[in-house]
Write a protein that holds these residues in place. Structure first.
Motif, PDB file in Angstrom:
ATOM      1  N   MET A  83       0.818  -1.211   0.000  1.00  0.00           N
ATOM      2  CA  MET A  83       0.000   0.000   0.000  1.00  0.00           C
ATOM      3  C   MET A  83       0.850   1.258   0.000  1.00  0.00           C
ATOM      4  O   MET A  83       0.421   2.300  -0.494  1.00  0.00           O
ATOM      5  CB  MET A  83      -0.887   0.095   1.239  1.00  0.00           C
ATOM      6  N   VAL A  84       1.998   1.190   0.605  1.00  0.00           N
ATOM      7  CA  VAL A  84       2.872   2.339   0.668  1.00  0.00           C
ATOM      8  C   VAL A  84       3.469   2.565  -0.714  1.00  0.00           C
ATOM      9  O   VAL A  84       3.565   3.690  -1.191  1.00  0.00           O
ATOM     10  CB  VAL A  84       4.010   2.072   1.649  1.00  0.00           C
ATOM     11  N   PHE A  85       3.831   1.497  -1.364  1.00  0.00           N
ATOM     12  CA  PHE A  85       4.569   1.623  -2.603  1.00  0.00           C
ATOM     13  C   PHE A  85       3.714   2.078  -3.777  1.00  0.00           C
ATOM     14  O   PHE A  85       4.176   2.897  -4.575  1.00  0.00           O
ATOM     15  CB  PHE A  85       5.347   0.349  -2.860  1.00  0.00           C
ATOM     16  N   PRO A  86       2.474   1.605  -3.852  1.00  0.00           N
ATOM     17  CA  PRO A  86       1.640   2.154  -4.915  1.00  0.00           C
ATOM     18  C   PRO A  86       1.619   3.681  -4.924  1.00  0.00           C
ATOM     19  O   PRO A  86       1.627   4.304  -5.978  1.00  0.00           O
ATOM     20  CB  PRO A  86       0.259   1.578  -4.595  1.00  0.00           C
ATOM     21  N   GLU A  87       1.668   4.282  -3.747  1.00  0.00           N
ATOM     22  CA  GLU A  87       1.642   5.744  -3.713  1.00  0.00           C
ATOM     23  C   GLU A  87       2.939   6.347  -4.243  1.00  0.00           C
ATOM     24  O   GLU A  87       2.936   7.380  -4.897  1.00  0.00           O
ATOM     25  CB  GLU A  87       1.403   6.229  -2.290  1.00  0.00           C
ATOM     26  N   VAL A  88       4.034   5.696  -3.924  1.00  0.00           N
ATOM     27  CA  VAL A  88       5.302   6.159  -4.473  1.00  0.00           C
ATOM     28  C   VAL A  88       5.259   6.057  -5.997  1.00  0.00           C
ATOM     29  O   VAL A  88       5.646   6.975  -6.720  1.00  0.00           O
ATOM     30  CB  VAL A  88       6.475   5.312  -3.943  1.00  0.00           C
ATOM     31  N   LEU A  89       4.740   4.922  -6.456  1.00  0.00           N
ATOM     32  CA  LEU A  89       4.681   4.694  -7.890  1.00  0.00           C
ATOM     33  C   LEU A  89       3.810   5.731  -8.571  1.00  0.00           C
ATOM     34  O   LEU A  89       4.117   6.182  -9.684  1.00  0.00           O
ATOM     35  CB  LEU A  89       4.118   3.301  -8.170  1.00  0.00           C
ATOM     36  N   GLY A 229       5.001 -11.879   8.069  1.00  0.00           N
ATOM     37  CA  GLY A 229       3.929 -11.882   7.077  1.00  0.00           C
ATOM     38  C   GLY A 229       3.343 -10.503   6.869  1.00  0.00           C
ATOM     39  O   GLY A 229       3.827  -9.512   7.424  1.00  0.00           O
ATOM     40  N   GLY A 230       2.288 -10.445   6.080  1.00  0.00           N
ATOM     41  CA  GLY A 230       1.703  -9.163   5.700  1.00  0.00           C
ATOM     42  C   GLY A 230       0.971  -8.479   6.843  1.00  0.00           C
ATOM     43  O   GLY A 230       0.664  -9.099   7.857  1.00  0.00           O
ATOM     44  N   SER A 231       0.727  -7.195   6.653  1.00  0.00           N
ATOM     45  CA  SER A 231       0.020  -6.427   7.662  1.00  0.00           C
ATOM     46  C   SER A 231      -1.478  -6.458   7.383  1.00  0.00           C
ATOM     47  O   SER A 231      -1.908  -6.379   6.249  1.00  0.00           O
ATOM     48  CB  SER A 231       0.487  -4.979   7.622  1.00  0.00           C
ATOM     49  N   SER A 232      -2.246  -6.549   8.423  1.00  0.00           N
ATOM     50  CA  SER A 232      -3.694  -6.490   8.273  1.00  0.00           C
ATOM     51  C   SER A 232      -4.278  -6.034   9.597  1.00  0.00           C
ATOM     52  O   SER A 232      -3.610  -6.038  10.628  1.00  0.00           O
ATOM     53  CB  SER A 232      -4.248  -7.858   7.913  1.00  0.00           C
ATOM     54  N   LEU A 233      -5.534  -5.632   9.542  1.00  0.00           N
ATOM     55  CA  LEU A 233      -6.193  -5.230  10.778  1.00  0.00           C
ATOM     56  C   LEU A 233      -6.188  -6.376  11.781  1.00  0.00           C
ATOM     57  O   LEU A 233      -5.892  -6.180  12.964  1.00  0.00           O
ATOM     58  CB  LEU A 233      -7.631  -4.814  10.473  1.00  0.00           C
ATOM     59  N   GLY A 286       0.755   7.449   7.470  1.00  0.00           N
ATOM     60  CA  GLY A 286      -0.244   8.392   7.000  1.00  0.00           C
ATOM     61  C   GLY A 286      -1.059   7.833   5.860  1.00  0.00           C
ATOM     62  O   GLY A 286      -1.181   8.442   4.812  1.00  0.00           O
ATOM     63  N   LEU A 287      -1.608   6.648   6.055  1.00  0.00           N
ATOM     64  CA  LEU A 287      -2.459   6.031   5.038  1.00  0.00           C
ATOM     65  C   LEU A 287      -3.833   6.667   5.063  1.00  0.00           C
ATOM     66  O   LEU A 287      -4.614   6.456   5.977  1.00  0.00           O
ATOM     67  CB  LEU A 287      -2.640   4.539   5.330  1.00  0.00           C
TER      68      LEU A 287
ATOM     69  N   ASN B  82      -5.627   0.109  -6.237  1.00  0.00           N
ATOM     70  CA  ASN B  82      -6.895  -0.537  -5.915  1.00  0.00           C
ATOM     71  C   ASN B  82      -6.811  -1.736  -4.970  1.00  0.00           C
ATOM     72  O   ASN B  82      -7.812  -2.309  -4.624  1.00  0.00           O
ATOM     73  CB  ASN B  82      -7.588  -0.946  -7.208  1.00  0.00           C
ATOM     74  N   MET B  83      -5.636  -2.167  -4.565  1.00  0.00           N
ATOM     75  CA  MET B  83      -5.500  -3.272  -3.623  1.00  0.00           C
ATOM     76  C   MET B  83      -5.889  -4.596  -4.260  1.00  0.00           C
ATOM     77  O   MET B  83      -5.401  -5.646  -3.850  1.00  0.00           O
ATOM     78  CB  MET B  83      -6.412  -3.102  -2.402  1.00  0.00           C
ATOM     79  N   VAL B  84      -6.797  -4.561  -5.178  1.00  0.00           N
ATOM     80  CA  VAL B  84      -7.251  -5.775  -5.818  1.00  0.00           C
ATOM     81  C   VAL B  84      -6.158  -6.258  -6.756  1.00  0.00           C
ATOM     82  O   VAL B  84      -5.854  -7.443  -6.827  1.00  0.00           O
ATOM     83  CB  VAL B  84      -8.508  -5.483  -6.636  1.00  0.00           C
ATOM     84  N   PHE B  85      -5.545  -5.322  -7.432  1.00  0.00           N
ATOM     85  CA  PHE B  85      -4.613  -5.703  -8.471  1.00  0.00           C
ATOM     86  C   PHE B  85      -3.296  -6.224  -7.943  1.00  0.00           C
ATOM     87  O   PHE B  85      -2.754  -7.181  -8.493  1.00  0.00           O
ATOM     88  CB  PHE B  85      -4.470  -4.569  -9.465  1.00  0.00           C
ATOM     89  N   PRO B  86      -2.758  -5.650  -6.868  1.00  0.00           N
ATOM     90  CA  PRO B  86      -1.559  -6.255  -6.322  1.00  0.00           C
ATOM     91  C   PRO B  86      -1.716  -7.759  -6.082  1.00  0.00           C
ATOM     92  O   PRO B  86      -0.788  -8.531  -6.312  1.00  0.00           O
ATOM     93  CB  PRO B  86      -1.372  -5.503  -5.001  1.00  0.00           C
TER      94      PRO B  86
END
Lengths: 343, 343
Positions: A83-89, A229-233, A286-287, B82-86
């Motif tokens: 999620m962080v990286f898509p924003e950089v991209l 592993g991945g982050s999640s709620l 800051g998501l 979109n989170m879906v695509f990753p």
DNA sequence: CTGAAAGCGCTAACAA
DNA sequence: TTGTTAGCGCTTTCAG
């Protein structure tokens, strides 16, 4: 399922085909297709018509080999799932929009060796520039980048020496400043929750800065909880339950990212804890995605979009001040106290 | 900031340099570097040593031109945000892992014209295969893909005719099945909340299937709320407040994705509504990221990882049953009632 | 404004 | 097992 037939494996069209179809020399066809000005309108028309009718798609491989120019920028990041990286991209894409350059992404999954591979693969396509997350690479990767002869921008982190340029925030400083905000609010029994970080250097540096600032104030980290592993709620919730079970007297929880921080907040709310009175919480990144909870989680904005933007500007040579490459841009991580640190 | 110097723009090394440094012919050097078996261990050693010492990185552009083979697979998706695509991408990467193929991503921002551009750019690199999200493209894009002579897999959606192969779920069916689950639970005053969808064909098809199934049961959609821009919890919250203000008697809200659905759930909880008694909720996607709320949002799993996996298998020719290309794989969207549809 | 010739750096195909 | 030759499809350069 009916037995479908394979698509015809047709020979791709070449300039020569367009040349023959239009009665114009290959060279002139090439000029037209590259939008060069020195072609008469009449020939241009003819060529474009022929190219379109045939459905010609140029072969950039040949073009790149002949011209020694490739309109690609390699972008190497740990993960797309973060999620962080898509924003950089998105920052990178925006800045490259009308530069004629195209970003090409590769993921390393936080593994140094995989990063080395990705960098090697990318460099073998002779891109115009490289943007790589982080300052820590294998020796070989560092050497390849340094010897590539193209602009290399390391992003996200400025705590270290860049190969060429760097754009990012100081994660040590981010950790330190959050610690200071927490201490200033009077919290003292502080726990940290984050990923196991053999190779997440930025999370490690944040924690270092954090504990450093605590220790400067005579406070020791009271507890630590790691996960893989991945982050999640759900993960954040679970870790928070665990750490509070072990040490119910904690009065602050610092998370290595907003996703698990938000999960932790959910746990605390459900457990009936008073936030931020009885317990304070803070994440990192800051998501914006996660705004919308009853309480806004305290966090540090990591300036992701701007990092991408600036990095791409360096690579595309948009910064015009005489210097080429070798820039160091440190952005300021902004602490946002939200509703989960008391005033 | 001190005035850093630009990196030396050195001429990249060629096979010839390695050849000279090792005293072995270019051709044999090439063989060694491509790991071909027909080279004596002694020469192999010599060559590898020289290549390493020099820091040689092969030029894939020249290699691809000469061999007419490119180890790239183009992947075209609407958005990385979109989170879906990753998740789709992770499936693709996993399947391509040891096929020697490398995925290259491009984003279209849900714009048909931008998609056409991205496809054109990618095809001009002569990739081994293409994976493209969706079945709707401009005429030109369709023609380019159809004439490319390479395997083309359209993913995510199977409601339509593919150019070559397709792998996905039926969004019409997904909408229909969710409607049936909702009706079976006794809800009747149903609202829909989703993006403005000029170009989000899959969301459109879901809504079509949804209303179709409602109408088959004599139920009409009671309200609709649209939004533009990215999905976030805050957006879902806001839209939900708006739609309930306009029509307080709604007893079910169907969201076009889990993120805004979760935001809506937060609103309803804060407003003290009884879920799922007084009002039911459902999203779409099955985002695991969001597990961790007090209630699990009802949703439909869109099989994203598996879609990526299967698509990549088709492109890489991993499915060995004699057929090449032109496959149609429909996966089943699984409705998960969570805690927000009453039993 | 248009065309002809000569490669770009590598690999297929063949010869030794 | 190794080397030689001839391109891959385009663009650069230079000549018309």
């Amino acid at each position: 399922m009916p037995p479908y037939l394979p698509p015809e494996a047709q020979r791709p069209l070449t300039l020569r085909d367009v040349s023959e179809a239009s009665g114009v020399s290959e060279m002139t066809v090439s000029r037209v297709l590259r939008n060069r000005a020195d072609v008469s309108p009449a020939t241009r028309e003819k060529v474009l018509a022929a190219a379109k009718a045939l459905g010609y798609v140029p072969n950039k491989i040949a073009g790149a080999l002949a011209s020694q120019r490739v309109n690609l920028v390699g972008v190497v990041i740990p993960s797309l799932a973060n999620m962080v990286f898509p924003e950089v991209l998105s920052g990178i894409s925006a800045a490259l929009e009308d530069s004629g350059l195209q970003p090409v992404f590769g993921a390393t999954n936080y593994k140094a060796e995989q990063e080395e591979n990705v960098i090697y693969e990318m460099l073998s396509w002779r891109p115009t520039g490289m943007i790589v997350a982080g300052l820590e690479h294998t020796e070989a990767a560092t050497a390849m980048l340094a010897n590539s002869g193209i602009p290399v921008v390391e992003i996200m982190d400025v705590d270290g020496e860049p190969i060429d340029s760097m754009v990012g925030i100081s994660h040590r400083r981010a950790g330190r400043e959050m610690a200071e905000a927490i201490l200033a609010a009077g919290y003292r029994r502080i726990g940290f929750l984050g990923s196991k970080m053999p190779d997440d250097h930025r999370a490690r540096k944040r924690l270092e800065g954090f504990t450093e600032a605590l220790e400067a104030a005579g406070v020791t980290l009271a507890a630590t909880e790691h996960y893989a592993g991945g982050s999640s709620l759900a993960k954040g919730r679970e870790m928070t339950a665990a750490i509070l079970q072990r040490q119910p007297d904690l009065d602050f929880l610092y998370y290595s990212n907003d996703m698990i921080g938000a999960g932790g907040m959910l746990h605390c709310l459900d457990a009936g804890l008073d936030i931020p009175g009885q317990i304070g919480l803070a994440g990192f990144n800051g998501l914006e995605l996660l705004d919308g909870f009853r309480l806004r989680l305290a966090t540090t904005d990591a300036c992701r979009h701007e990092i991408g933007l600036r990095a791409a500007e360096i690579v595309s040579g948009k910064i015009e001040d005489g210097l080429i490459g070798a820039r160091r841009i440190e952005l300021a991580p902004i602490v946002n106290r939200g509703d989960t640190i008391r005033a």
